[in-house]
Design a protein around this motif. Structure first.
Motif, short mmCIF file in Angstrom:
data_model
loop_
_atom_site.label_atom_id
_atom_site.label_comp_id
_atom_site.label_asym_id
_atom_site.label_seq_id
_atom_site.Cartn_x
_atom_site.Cartn_y
_atom_site.Cartn_z
N ASN A 1 0.89 -1.07 -0.03
CA ASN A 1 0.12 0.07 -0.01
C ASN A 1 0.98 1.29 -0.04
O ASN A 1 1.57 1.44 0.86
N LYS A 2 1.03 2.06 -1.00
CA LYS A 2 1.62 3.25 -1.22
C LYS A 2 1.12 4.46 -0.42
O LYS A 2 1.86 5.51 -0.54
N TYR A 3 -0.20 4.65 -0.18
CA TYR A 3 -0.59 5.67 0.35
C TYR A 3 -0.89 5.61 1.82
O TYR A 3 -1.28 6.54 2.47
N ALA A 4 -0.55 4.54 2.37
CA ALA A 4 -0.82 4.25 3.91
C ALA A 4 -0.01 5.10 4.70
O ALA A 4 -0.61 5.75 5.80
N TYR A 5 1.08 5.44 4.18
CA TYR A 5 1.85 6.44 4.97
C TYR A 5 2.24 7.68 4.37
O TYR A 5 3.27 8.35 4.54
N GLY A 6 1.21 8.17 3.47
CA GLY A 6 1.33 9.51 2.71
C GLY A 6 1.66 9.35 1.50
O GLY A 6 2.46 8.19 0.86
N ASP B 1 0.81 7.32 9.35
CA ASP B 1 2.43 6.95 9.98
C ASP B 1 2.32 5.66 10.21
O ASP B 1 1.35 4.98 10.46
N PRO B 2 3.42 4.93 10.29
CA PRO B 2 3.54 3.56 10.70
C PRO B 2 3.39 3.27 11.97
O PRO B 2 3.39 4.14 12.81
N GLU B 3 2.82 2.23 12.43
CA GLU B 3 2.30 1.55 13.37
C GLU B 3 3.20 0.25 13.92
O GLU B 3 3.62 -0.49 13.01
N ARG B 4 3.40 0.11 15.23
CA ARG B 4 4.16 -0.95 15.70
C ARG B 4 3.39 -2.19 15.16
O ARG B 4 2.11 -2.36 15.42
N GLY B 5 4.17 -3.08 14.69
CA GLY B 5 3.71 -4.32 14.24
C GLY B 5 3.47 -4.34 12.73
O GLY B 5 3.33 -5.45 12.15
N ASP B 6 3.47 -3.04 11.90
CA ASP B 6 3.29 -3.05 10.64
C ASP B 6 4.57 -3.75 9.84
O ASP B 6 5.56 -3.81 10.44
N VAL B 7 4.23 -4.47 8.85
CA VAL B 7 5.22 -5.06 7.97
C VAL B 7 5.53 -4.05 6.92
O VAL B 7 4.46 -3.77 6.05
N MET B 8 6.83 -3.34 6.82
CA MET B 8 6.75 -2.08 6.18
C MET B 8 8.14 -2.36 4.96
O MET B 8 8.83 -2.91 5.45
N VAL B 9 7.82 -1.76 3.93
CA VAL B 9 8.88 -1.85 3.02
C VAL B 9 9.58 -0.43 3.01
O VAL B 9 8.87 0.54 2.96
N PHE B 10 10.82 -0.47 2.99
CA PHE B 10 11.58 0.72 2.85
C PHE B 10 12.90 0.55 1.99
O PHE B 10 13.31 -0.38 1.70
N ARG B 11 13.41 1.96 1.70
CA ARG B 11 14.78 2.04 0.99
C ARG B 11 15.73 1.73 1.88
O ARG B 11 15.88 2.60 2.99
N PHE B 12 16.72 0.91 1.83
CA PHE B 12 17.88 0.60 2.75
C PHE B 12 18.50 1.84 3.00
O PHE B 12 19.24 2.46 2.16
N VAL C 1 18.05 -0.18 -3.02
CA VAL C 1 17.94 -1.43 -2.46
C VAL C 1 16.53 -1.07 -1.52
O VAL C 1 16.46 -0.60 -0.76
N ASN C 2 15.50 -2.16 -1.76
CA ASN C 2 14.12 -2.09 -1.06
C ASN C 2 14.37 -3.18 -0.03
O ASN C 2 14.84 -4.51 -0.33
N PHE C 3 14.07 -2.82 1.13
CA PHE C 3 14.13 -4.00 2.61
C PHE C 3 12.67 -3.97 2.80
O PHE C 3 11.70 -3.11 2.66
N ILE C 4 12.31 -5.09 3.42
CA ILE C 4 10.96 -5.48 4.27
C ILE C 4 11.42 -5.89 5.48
O ILE C 4 12.00 -6.97 5.77
N LYS C 5 10.65 -5.44 6.54
CA LYS C 5 10.77 -5.75 7.73
C LYS C 5 9.72 -5.48 8.59
O LYS C 5 8.79 -4.79 8.31
N ARG D 1 3.22 0.09 3.29
CA ARG D 1 2.87 -0.90 4.04
C ARG D 1 2.51 -2.34 3.39
O ARG D 1 1.58 -1.82 2.40
N ALA D 2 3.23 -3.46 3.57
CA ALA D 2 2.86 -4.55 2.86
C ALA D 2 1.54 -5.04 3.46
O ALA D 2 1.59 -5.42 4.87
#
Length: 267
Positions: A103-108, A123-134, A140-144, A245-246
């Motif tokens: 989801n590309k609009y969940a965090y703005g 904004d991200p919430e605790r427990g979200d599975v988030m994609v971000f640029r390392f 490089v994209n990471f997911i954690k 957010r994944a």
């Protein structure tokens, strides 16, 4: 290769060609046709008319591809983007070969390529599975999973996660599950929301003294706790590096034919 940059360039070039044809080249072709028609009393045959009105191949291709490319750019940049999971750092939540939707609009809403946030949505919430640029390699994209929020105190010792001095609750589900016979499958609760993690009882794993998450940053960890390159090693994620957010797995494909039996929401 920066696919977003290539897509933006493709939309820009095809759009400019399409616009130039609409305001300049097409009227010019019609004027040439009108001149040719007034130069003969018998009228022009159909092949000649088609030849005079025929679009050059760049215009033809631009007219065909510009709307499609524009829709893809808007959807991919502002609504949803697909990713493939290349590593096992998020097991058991995500397996190697899972194709996910983010989801590309969940965090703005952010502009493509420059990644500037133009509209604040959440904004991200605790427990979200988030994609971000390392942070160390933005291409490089990471997911954690989001573990620590801005201002949180986070510590990880003896395979136990602590947030603001309190141990995060977890319970054992299975010893040596079939998909990971050397691991312990546990259920962990972040803000009372459950998700599954792996721990290796034979490996002491990383230890991390307490840190405070700076404002505008997030602390992330993989669910495969002893096999994840995450914030315990390289630090926190700046807000500017967030991608989205994944929220779903829509296909699995690591070898052979694609499988749709693993379609599910990401928890």
């Amino acid at each position: 290769m920066d696919f977003s940059l290539l897509l933006v360039l493709a939309v820009a070039v095809s759009g400019i060609v399409y616009l130039l044809d609409a305001v300049w080249w097409r009227p010019k072709r019609r004027r040439q046709l009108a001149i040719a028609e007034t130069a003969t009393t018998e009228g022009l045959d159909e092949p000649t008319r088609e030849k005079l009105l025929k679009e050059p191949w760049p215009v033809d291709y631009s007219r065909s591809f510009f709307p499609v490319l524009l829709v893809v750019l808007v959807v991919r940049s502002f609504i949803v983007e697909p990713f493939q999971i290349p590593s096992g750092s998020m097991r058991p939540t995500l397996e190697i070969g899972d194709f996910i939707l983010v989801n590309k609009y969940a965090y703005g809403l952010r502009l493509p390529v420059v990644h500037t946030r133009i509209l604040e949505v959440g904004d991200p919430e605790r427990g979200d599975v988030m994609v971000f640029r390392f942070p160390d390699q933005p291409s490089v994209n990471f997911i954690k999973r989001v573990i620590g929020m801005p201002g949180d105190r986070v510590r990880y010792e003896g395979k136990q996660l602590y947030i603001n001095g309190e141990p995060v609750p977890k319970q054992l589900l299975e010893e040596g599950p079939p998909l990971a016979p050397r691991e312990l499958l546990l259920e962990e609760f972040l803000d009372e929301t459950p998700h599954n993690i792996y721990n290796n009882p034979r490996d002491p794993g990383p230890q991390m003294r307490e840190i405070v998450v700076p404002e505008g940053h997030y602390f992330t960890m993989g669910d495969n706790r002893d096999h994840s390159n995450d914030s315990r090693y390289w630090g926190v994620v700046p807000e500017a590096n967030i991608v989205g957010r994944a929220f779903a797995v829509w296909m699995h494909w690591d070898d052979g034919l694609p499988s749709f039996t693993s379609v599910r929401r990401i928890q």
